[in-house]
Design a protein around this motif. Structure first.
Motif, short mmCIF file in Angstrom:
data_model
loop_
_atom_site.label_atom_id
_atom_site.label_comp_id
_atom_site.label_asym_id
_atom_site.label_seq_id
_atom_site.Cartn_x
_atom_site.Cartn_y
_atom_site.Cartn_z
N ALA A 55 10.51 2.97 3.44
CA ALA A 55 10.60 4.37 3.02
C ALA A 55 11.08 4.43 1.57
CB ALA A 55 11.57 5.13 3.92
N VAL A 56 10.33 5.11 0.73
CA VAL A 56 10.69 5.22 -0.69
C VAL A 56 9.98 6.41 -1.30
CG1 VAL A 56 8.82 3.73 -1.49
CG2 VAL A 56 10.89 3.94 -2.87
N ASP A 57 10.60 7.01 -2.30
CA ASP A 57 9.97 8.06 -3.10
C ASP A 57 9.46 7.39 -4.37
OD1 ASP A 57 9.29 10.19 -4.72
OD2 ASP A 57 11.04 11.40 -4.18
N VAL A 58 8.15 7.32 -4.53
CA VAL A 58 7.59 6.58 -5.66
C VAL A 58 7.95 7.21 -7.00
CG1 VAL A 58 5.67 5.63 -4.31
CG2 VAL A 58 5.37 7.81 -5.54
N ARG A 59 8.44 8.44 -6.99
CA ARG A 59 8.85 9.10 -8.24
C ARG A 59 10.14 8.53 -8.78
NH1 ARG A 59 8.60 15.12 -5.86
NH2 ARG A 59 9.77 13.97 -4.26
N VAL A 74 0.85 -1.19 0.00
CA VAL A 74 0.00 0.00 0.00
C VAL A 74 0.89 1.24 0.00
CG1 VAL A 74 -1.84 1.26 1.18
CG2 VAL A 74 -1.76 -1.24 1.31
N THR A 75 0.84 2.02 -1.07
CA THR A 75 1.61 3.26 -1.11
C THR A 75 0.80 4.36 -0.40
OG1 THR A 75 0.75 4.15 -3.21
CG2 THR A 75 2.56 2.57 -3.33
N GLY A 76 1.50 5.31 0.16
CA GLY A 76 0.80 6.34 0.93
C GLY A 76 0.02 5.73 2.07
N GLY A 77 0.59 4.69 2.67
CA GLY A 77 -0.15 3.91 3.66
C GLY A 77 0.04 4.31 5.10
N SER A 78 0.72 5.43 5.34
CA SER A 78 1.00 5.80 6.73
C SER A 78 -0.06 6.69 7.36
CB SER A 78 2.37 6.49 6.82
OG SER A 78 2.40 7.66 6.03
N ALA A 79 -1.09 7.08 6.59
CA ALA A 79 -2.12 7.97 7.15
C ALA A 79 -3.38 7.89 6.29
CB ALA A 79 -1.61 9.41 7.21
N ASP A 125 9.45 8.28 10.07
CA ASP A 125 8.82 8.39 11.38
C ASP A 125 7.32 8.08 11.30
OD1 ASP A 125 11.20 9.01 12.60
OD2 ASP A 125 10.89 11.19 12.48
N ARG A 126 6.67 8.61 10.28
CA ARG A 126 5.24 8.34 10.10
C ARG A 126 5.01 6.87 9.76
NH1 ARG A 126 2.42 12.77 6.32
NH2 ARG A 126 0.60 11.54 6.97
N ALA A 150 2.77 4.18 11.82
CA ALA A 150 1.72 3.43 11.14
C ALA A 150 1.88 1.93 11.37
CB ALA A 150 1.73 3.74 9.65
N VAL A 151 3.11 1.45 11.25
CA VAL A 151 3.37 0.02 11.44
C VAL A 151 2.98 -0.41 12.85
CG1 VAL A 151 5.19 -1.71 11.62
CG2 VAL A 151 5.13 -0.16 9.66
N GLU A 152 3.29 0.43 13.83
CA GLU A 152 2.93 0.11 15.21
C GLU A 152 1.41 -0.01 15.37
OE1 GLU A 152 3.63 1.87 19.74
OE2 GLU A 152 4.72 2.72 18.05
#
Length: 257
Positions: free
Chosen positions: A64-68, A14-19, A44-45, A49-51
């Motif tokens: 952590a990754v930049d999808v671009r 899931v991308t953008g999955g931290s919020a 950090d976010r 989210a994982v927790e």
């Protein structure tokens, strides 16, 4: 939503999955038995989210990754495959958006949104699909859309254009990859409560209420409603659905009352 762990043994990314919507979708998939890889730019976010997600049980990891960046994306897909197994469930939720008069939209502002939404979706989807072909893994993809891709939006032309590209990409890939048994669909939520996108586009409570007044059901979408719809499209219950867009907007598409 389902009475059984329909995604047991499967790996979801899931991308953008931290919020926001992405976090809700990740939680729903984890609760239905999936091993979940949450992808985002802010470590950090991601850790927070994982927790939260581990409370649903099962295996959850953050990356952590930049999808671009296509090379970064390919490396992360390889890492997820090694850690959790080949991805068979993909949710493209990473996005960027802001209100701006098109005459004031800078080249950097345009690129910032289009590169995340359109190029980022391609980078992730193509990398996951190549691995799925190599490993003989099935693949179901849901990309999060926007109604502005159809109606247009005077203040978010960059996002509307990028999301329209995602819809065209989804339909094209649904045709191209059907022989592999891959399914790709778009899920388009209406304005959803408790999300950064809603806050960014409607920072004023009165503006939100004005929008709500134009929705026949007279409320915003809830994150869990979007997550449940996403889980359905990803699941084998939707095995004959591909190349389509599911709109969840409380009847807003019906027009003003």
């Amino acid at each position: 939503m389902f009475s059984t762990p329909v995604f047991a043994g499967r790996t979801a990314l899931v991308t953008g999955g931290s919020a926001g919507i992405g976090l809700a979708i990740a939680g729903t998939l984890a609760g239905l038995g999936a091993k979940v890889a949450v992808v985002g730019r802010n470590k950090d976010r991601l850790d927070d989210a994982v927790e939260q997600l581990r409370a649903h049980g099962g295996q959850v990891r953050g990356y952590a990754v930049d999808v671009r960046d296509a090379a970064e994306v390919a490396a992360v897909v390889d890492a997820v495959t090694g850690d959790l197994g080949p991805v068979s469930l993909l949710v493209n939720n990473a996005a960027g958006n802001f209100r701006v008069d098109p005459l004031q939209l800078s080249p950097n502002g345009w690129a910032a949104v289009v590169d995340i939404v359109l190029t980022g979706t391609w980078n992730v989807t193509s990398a996951v699909a190549r691995t799925a072909v190599d490993t003989g893994t099935g693949l179901s993809v849901v990309s999060i859309g926007t109604s502005a891709a159809v109606t247009g939006s005077a203040s978010t032309v960059h996002s509307a254009s990028a999301k329209a590209g995602v819809e065209a990409m989804t339909k094209s890939l649904a045709k191209a990859w059907a022989p592999h048994g891959f399914r790709l669909n778009v899920l388009t939520p209406g304005l959803t409560e408790g999300t950064g996108g809603t806050t960014a586009l409607y920072p004023d409570a009165d503006a939100v209420q004005e929008h709500v007044h134009r929705i026949p059901l007279r409320r915003l979408a809830r994150r869990e409603e979007i997550a449940n719809a996403c889980a359905y499209l990803l699941s084998d219950y939707a095995s004959y659905i591909t190349g389509t867009t599911l709109l969840i907007d409380g009847g807003r598409q019906l027009g003003d009352q």
